[in-house]
Design a protein around this motif. Structure first.
Motif, PDB file in Angstrom:
ATOM      1  N   MET A   1       0.837  -1.232  -0.112  1.00 40.66           N
ATOM      2  CA  MET A   1       0.045   0.009   0.040  1.00 40.66           C
ATOM      3  C   MET A   1       0.846   1.262   0.163  1.00 40.66           C
ATOM      4  SD  MET A   1      -2.834   1.313   2.535  1.00 40.66           S
ATOM      5  CE  MET A   1      -4.081  -0.047   2.285  1.00 40.66           C
ATOM      6  N   VAL A   2       2.115   1.168   0.995  1.00 40.02           N
ATOM      7  CA  VAL A   2       2.997   2.285   0.745  1.00 40.02           C
ATOM      8  C   VAL A   2       3.436   2.763  -0.567  1.00 40.02           C
ATOM      9  CG1 VAL A   2       5.137   3.206   1.722  1.00 40.02           C
ATOM     10  CG2 VAL A   2       3.504   1.974   3.260  1.00 40.02           C
ATOM     11  N   PHE A   3       3.972   1.634  -1.187  1.00 40.04           N
ATOM     12  CA  PHE A   3       4.658   2.026  -2.322  1.00 40.04           C
ATOM     13  C   PHE A   3       3.655   2.379  -3.685  1.00 40.04           C
ATOM     14  CE2 PHE A   3       8.241   0.153  -0.291  1.00 40.04           C
ATOM     15  CZ  PHE A   3       9.137   1.173  -0.553  1.00 40.04           C
ATOM     16  N   ARG A   4       2.655   1.813  -3.566  1.00 37.49           N
ATOM     17  CA  ARG A   4       1.406   2.196  -4.290  1.00 37.49           C
ATOM     18  C   ARG A   4       1.189   3.347  -4.469  1.00 37.49           C
ATOM     19  NH1 ARG A   4      -4.274  -0.636  -3.854  1.00 37.49           N
ATOM     20  NH2 ARG A   4      -4.354   0.743  -1.982  1.00 37.49           N
ATOM     21  N   GLN A   5       0.836   4.084  -3.230  1.00 32.87           N
ATOM     22  CA  GLN A   5       0.686   5.645  -3.058  1.00 32.87           C
ATOM     23  C   GLN A   5       2.062   6.402  -3.284  1.00 32.87           C
ATOM     24  OE1 GLN A   5      -2.265   6.687  -2.485  1.00 32.87           O
ATOM     25  NE2 GLN A   5      -2.854   4.431  -2.490  1.00 32.87           N
ATOM     26  N   PHE A   6       3.094   5.931  -3.095  1.00 29.60           N
ATOM     27  CA  PHE A   6       4.423   6.400  -3.525  1.00 29.60           C
ATOM     28  C   PHE A   6       4.352   6.558  -5.043  1.00 29.60           C
ATOM     29  CE2 PHE A   6       8.899   6.880  -4.197  1.00 29.60           C
ATOM     30  CZ  PHE A   6       9.371   7.644  -3.028  1.00 29.60           C
ATOM     31  N   ALA A   7       4.303   5.534  -5.762  1.00 26.69           N
ATOM     32  CA  ALA A   7       4.262   5.659  -7.064  1.00 26.69           C
ATOM     33  C   ALA A   7       3.059   6.638  -7.888  1.00 26.69           C
ATOM     34  CB  ALA A   7       3.998   4.014  -7.640  1.00 26.69           C
ATOM     35  N   ILE A   8       2.014   6.547  -7.219  1.00 21.61           N
ATOM     36  CA  ILE A   8       1.020   7.783  -7.539  1.00 21.61           C
ATOM     37  C   ILE A   8       1.624   9.089  -7.548  1.00 21.61           C
ATOM     38  CG2 ILE A   8      -1.341   8.484  -7.129  1.00 21.61           C
ATOM     39  CD1 ILE A   8      -2.265   5.927  -6.646  1.00 21.61           C
ATOM     40  N   VAL A   9       2.018   9.192  -6.268  1.00 22.20           N
ATOM     41  CA  VAL A   9       2.505  10.756  -6.030  1.00 22.20           C
ATOM     42  C   VAL A   9       3.715  11.025  -6.913  1.00 22.20           C
ATOM     43  CG1 VAL A   9       3.647  12.297  -4.465  1.00 22.20           C
ATOM     44  CG2 VAL A   9       2.049  10.677  -3.703  1.00 22.20           C
ATOM     45  N   SER A  10       4.791   9.905  -7.175  1.00 21.08           N
ATOM     46  CA  SER A  10       5.809  10.181  -8.208  1.00 21.08           C
ATOM     47  C   SER A  10       5.184  10.497  -9.471  1.00 21.08           C
ATOM     48  CB  SER A  10       6.611   8.858  -7.994  1.00 21.08           C
ATOM     49  OG  SER A  10       7.330   8.876  -6.782  1.00 21.08           O
ATOM     50  N   GLY A  11       4.210   9.724  -9.936  1.00 18.90           N
ATOM     51  CA  GLY A  11       3.499  10.027 -11.421  1.00 18.90           C
ATOM     52  C   GLY A  11       2.969  11.296 -11.547  1.00 18.90           C
ATOM     53  N   LEU A  12       2.529  11.627 -10.600  1.00 20.42           N
ATOM     54  CA  LEU A  12       1.684  13.051 -10.419  1.00 20.42           C
ATOM     55  C   LEU A  12       2.502  14.157 -10.589  1.00 20.42           C
ATOM     56  CD1 LEU A  12      -0.821  14.827 -10.010  1.00 20.42           C
ATOM     57  CD2 LEU A  12      -0.356  14.650  -7.617  1.00 20.42           C
ATOM     58  N   THR A  13       4.024  13.842 -10.138  1.00 20.12           N
ATOM     59  CA  THR A  13       5.035  15.057 -10.012  1.00 20.12           C
ATOM     60  C   THR A  13       5.495  14.619 -11.607  1.00 20.12           C
ATOM     61  OG1 THR A  13       5.672  14.460  -7.828  1.00 20.12           O
ATOM     62  CG2 THR A  13       7.220  15.549  -9.100  1.00 20.12           C
ATOM     63  N   ILE A  14       5.755  13.713 -12.157  1.00 19.53           N
ATOM     64  CA  ILE A  14       6.516  13.886 -13.275  1.00 19.53           C
ATOM     65  C   ILE A  14       5.370  14.280 -14.410  1.00 19.53           C
ATOM     66  CG2 ILE A  14       7.175  12.197 -15.141  1.00 19.53           C
ATOM     67  CD1 ILE A  14       7.868  10.134 -13.019  1.00 19.53           C
ATOM     68  N   MET A  15       4.145  14.060 -14.293  1.00 20.18           N
ATOM     69  CA  MET A  15       3.293  14.565 -15.151  1.00 20.18           C
ATOM     70  C   MET A  15       3.149  16.373 -15.022  1.00 20.18           C
ATOM     71  SD  MET A  15      -1.051  13.748 -15.529  1.00 20.18           S
ATOM     72  CE  MET A  15      -1.320  14.208 -13.955  1.00 20.18           C
ATOM     73  N   ALA A  16       3.390  16.661 -13.783  1.00 19.23           N
ATOM     74  CA  ALA A  16       2.996  18.184 -13.507  1.00 19.23           C
ATOM     75  C   ALA A  16       4.217  18.732 -14.125  1.00 19.23           C
ATOM     76  CB  ALA A  16       3.000  18.297 -12.018  1.00 19.23           C
ATOM     77  N   VAL A  17       5.422  18.192 -14.145  1.00 17.80           N
ATOM     78  CA  VAL A  17       6.858  19.029 -14.519  1.00 17.80           C
ATOM     79  C   VAL A  17       6.854  18.774 -16.043  1.00 17.80           C
ATOM     80  CG1 VAL A  17       9.340  18.512 -14.820  1.00 17.80           C
ATOM     81  CG2 VAL A  17       8.133  18.079 -12.560  1.00 17.80           C
ATOM     82  N   VAL A  18       6.122  17.662 -16.641  1.00 19.32           N
ATOM     83  CA  VAL A  18       5.972  17.871 -18.186  1.00 19.32           C
ATOM     84  C   VAL A  18       5.114  18.888 -18.746  1.00 19.32           C
ATOM     85  CG1 VAL A  18       5.269  16.115 -20.249  1.00 19.32           C
ATOM     86  CG2 VAL A  18       6.941  15.360 -18.258  1.00 19.32           C
ATOM     87  N   VAL A  19       4.008  18.848 -18.199  1.00 17.10           N
ATOM     88  CA  VAL A  19       3.149  19.703 -18.571  1.00 17.10           C
ATOM     89  C   VAL A  19       3.526  21.213 -18.347  1.00 17.10           C
ATOM     90  CG1 VAL A  19       0.418  20.871 -18.049  1.00 17.10           C
ATOM     91  CG2 VAL A  19       1.083  18.128 -18.209  1.00 17.10           C
ATOM     92  N   GLY A  20       4.216  21.247 -17.068  1.00 18.62           N
ATOM     93  CA  GLY A  20       4.713  22.724 -16.838  1.00 18.62           C
ATOM     94  C   GLY A  20       5.640  23.205 -17.783  1.00 18.62           C
ATOM     95  N   PHE A  21       6.642  22.243 -18.231  1.00 18.39           N
ATOM     96  CA  PHE A  21       7.526  22.659 -19.413  1.00 18.39           C
ATOM     97  C   PHE A  21       7.102  23.285 -20.337  1.00 18.39           C
ATOM     98  CE2 PHE A  21      10.173  21.523 -22.959  1.00 18.39           C
ATOM     99  CZ  PHE A  21      11.415  22.086 -22.560  1.00 18.39           C
ATOM    100  N   TRP A  22       5.778  22.593 -21.004  1.00 21.98           N
ATOM    101  CA  TRP A  22       4.977  23.332 -22.182  1.00 21.98           C
ATOM    102  C   TRP A  22       4.389  24.521 -21.885  1.00 21.98           C
ATOM    103  CZ3 TRP A  22       7.379  21.756 -26.234  1.00 21.98           C
ATOM    104  CH2 TRP A  22       7.908  20.512 -26.601  1.00 21.98           C
ATOM    105  N   ILE A  23       3.586  24.487 -20.894  1.00 18.58           N
ATOM    106  CA  ILE A  23       2.555  25.493 -20.782  1.00 18.58           C
ATOM    107  C   ILE A  23       2.421  26.042 -19.417  1.00 18.58           C
ATOM    108  CG2 ILE A  23       0.903  24.318 -22.521  1.00 18.58           C
ATOM    109  CD1 ILE A  23      -0.771  23.580 -19.924  1.00 18.58           C
ATOM    110  N   GLY A  24       3.544  25.829 -18.518  1.00 19.96           N
ATOM    111  CA  GLY A  24       3.362  26.283 -17.316  1.00 19.96           C
ATOM    112  C   GLY A  24       3.699  27.831 -17.058  1.00 19.96           C
ATOM    113  N   ILE A  25       4.527  28.203 -17.676  1.00 23.93           N
ATOM    114  CA  ILE A  25       5.055  29.775 -17.456  1.00 23.93           C
ATOM    115  C   ILE A  25       4.149  30.483 -18.193  1.00 23.93           C
ATOM    116  CG2 ILE A  25       6.712  31.460 -18.188  1.00 23.93           C
ATOM    117  CD1 ILE A  25       7.279  30.091 -15.585  1.00 23.93           C
ATOM    118  N   PRO A  26       3.558  30.123 -19.591  1.00 22.87           N
ATOM    119  CA  PRO A  26       2.607  31.090 -20.178  1.00 22.87           C
ATOM    120  C   PRO A  26       1.572  31.125 -19.409  1.00 22.87           C
ATOM    121  CG  PRO A  26       3.693  29.675 -21.799  1.00 22.87           C
ATOM    122  CD  PRO A  26       4.238  28.889 -20.416  1.00 22.87           C
ATOM    123  N   VAL A  27       1.195  30.089 -18.958  1.00 24.57           N
ATOM    124  CA  VAL A  27      -0.210  30.105 -18.124  1.00 24.57           C
ATOM    125  C   VAL A  27      -0.223  31.024 -17.092  1.00 24.57           C
ATOM    126  CG1 VAL A  27      -2.164  28.662 -16.843  1.00 24.57           C
ATOM    127  CG2 VAL A  27      -1.012  27.873 -19.284  1.00 24.57           C
TER     128      VAL A  27
END
Length: 409
Positions: A285-311
């Motif tokens: 259970m711990v590492f399942r949630q760990f993976a979800i938070v890590s995935g959320l972070t990676i997705m946020a960084v990728v999206v932020g790279f393209w549209i973060g600053i303009p938005v």
């Protein structure tokens, strides 16, 4: 999934979204209606308020929720919270008086900070009731109220700003309204927990405060580390720099708050698994949630790279393109900090609060020593680099601590 669990997820998700959006939305209104200087004042005020609020909560929430055997009564938790809030108010007043006396803050800035801190202290008071609801398997009730109250207070503050009130007037009125709503909620909830009309068990109260003191130190220092760049900028730079940093920092805290509502409904389940001595299922259970938070972070960084600053530039009405590198580093650092916050829950569940406190003391000391050096050499880039580095160190250290305890189990 039971009906209550579904409701808990829905309302906890809603509270997480509203909580994540609160400071972002208010900062947008301040930036567009009151200007960059006032936005900088709000940014540092909100950071200090979060620190005071976390100290007032005393690190008790996760301990209370995982107190499956009810070692301490609700009355004991309630009295402990009242005591911690009173101590917080005394400390805050003394701190602000010294800042005004030493001419680091003008009186107006001190009033704004005090008002926003009082606003956040109502969260701390309500938190002990919400924790009790969750302990009884009724998280949806507490999360529902918390969501509605956040919407109410945020709407009041933004509405006042649009109507032409200045920052001092808006925050003071909002704080007063929050106190009234908090009193109403506590009055409605109190009869549901069968508080005995007997003498207070002071021994039990002192025991709870003693046991949770490492959690208080750990959670307070964790919040300090999460906002340390703002404190460093407040000391070495000006309110305009604070505002620009606040603009690019907000999405990083959205990662943290969104991750909180993902794992918060499962805190009680972690406690049950640990009590049943099921380390394999616990780790899964711990590492399942760990993976979800890590995935959320990676997705946020990728999206932020393209549209973060303009938005962000469009939302706040200012040019932020010169801070793109710092923004991406902060997004990664925010993800690391979200993992730190989750591992705090895990280590609290397995009762390693002393290790938590020790880790945060070391890292807070490093930040205090190195913060001035990094900001003097690289300005905002320096504090973002240090923020990312120290949070990664905490994540690795806490994972090691968790494995040590599980192996012993």
């Amino acid at each position: 999934m039971s009906v209550e669990n579904r409701r808990a997820y829905i309302w906890n998700t809603a509270s997480g979204v509203v909580s994540a959006a609160q400071s972002v939305v208010i900062l947008i209104f301040i930036s567009r209606h009151l200007g960059v200087i006032e936005a900088g004042t709000f940014t540092i005020a909100y950071a200090i308020a979060n620190l005071i609020g976390v100290f007032a909560k005393y690190g008790v929430r996760n301990f209370q929720v995982t107190d499956i055997e009810e070692q301490y009564s609700f009355l004991t938790y309630l009295l402990a919270r009242i005591a911690s809030i009173l101590c917080s108010v005394i400390f805050l007043a003394a701190y602000l008086l010294m800042q005004v006396k030493w001419q680091r803050y003008v009186v107006g800035k001190a009033v704004v900070i005090f008002a926003i801190c009082v606003w956040k202290l109502t969260d701390a008071m309500e938190d002990v009731f919400i924790g009790a609801y969750q302990q009884k398997g009724m998280l949806s009730v507490g999360a529902c109220y918390f969501t509605l109250r956040l919407l109410f207070s945020s709407g009041i503050c933004c509405g006042l700003i649009v109507c032409g009130f200045n920052l001092i007037q808006s925050t003071v009125i909002t704080a007063c309204m929050s106190i009234l709503v908090c009193i109403l909620f506590c009055g409605i909830s109190l009869p549901k927990f069968n508080v005995p009309k007997t003498l207070v068990h002071w021994k039990s109260l002192s025991s709870l405060l003693r046991v949770c003191f490492p959690l208080c130190i750990g959670s307070t220092l964790a919040n300090y580390i999460g906002n340390a760049p703002k404190y460093t900028i407040d000391q070495y730079m000006n309110d305009s720099s604070q505002a620009y940093f606040g603009y690019i920092m907000m999405p990083a805290f959205v990662i943290l708050l969104c991750s909180n509502f993902i794992y918060q409904p499962l805190v009680r389940d972690l406690g049950v698994l640990w009590e049943k001595e099921e380390p394999g299922t616990f780790l899964h259970m711990v590492f399942r949630q760990f993976a979800i938070v890590s995935g959320l972070t990676i997705m946020a960084v990728v999206v932020g790279f393209w549209i973060g600053i303009p938005v962000l530039s469009f939302i706040y009405g200012v040019d932020l393109f010169f801070l793109k590198r710092e923004f991406l580093l902060l997004m990664a650092g925010g993800g690391a900090y979200a993992l730190v916050s989750y591992l705090m829950v895990v280590l609290t569940t397995i009762r390693m609060q002393n290790w938590l406190a020790g880790g945060f003391i070391i890292v807070a000391f490093l930040y205090y020593i190195l913060g001035g050096i990094f900001v003097s050499r690289w300005d905002i880039l320096g504090v973002t680099l240090l923020y990312l580095l120290l949070n990664v160190i905490l994540v690795l250290g806490f994972i090691v601590c968790m494995f040590i305890k599980v192996k012993r189990r």
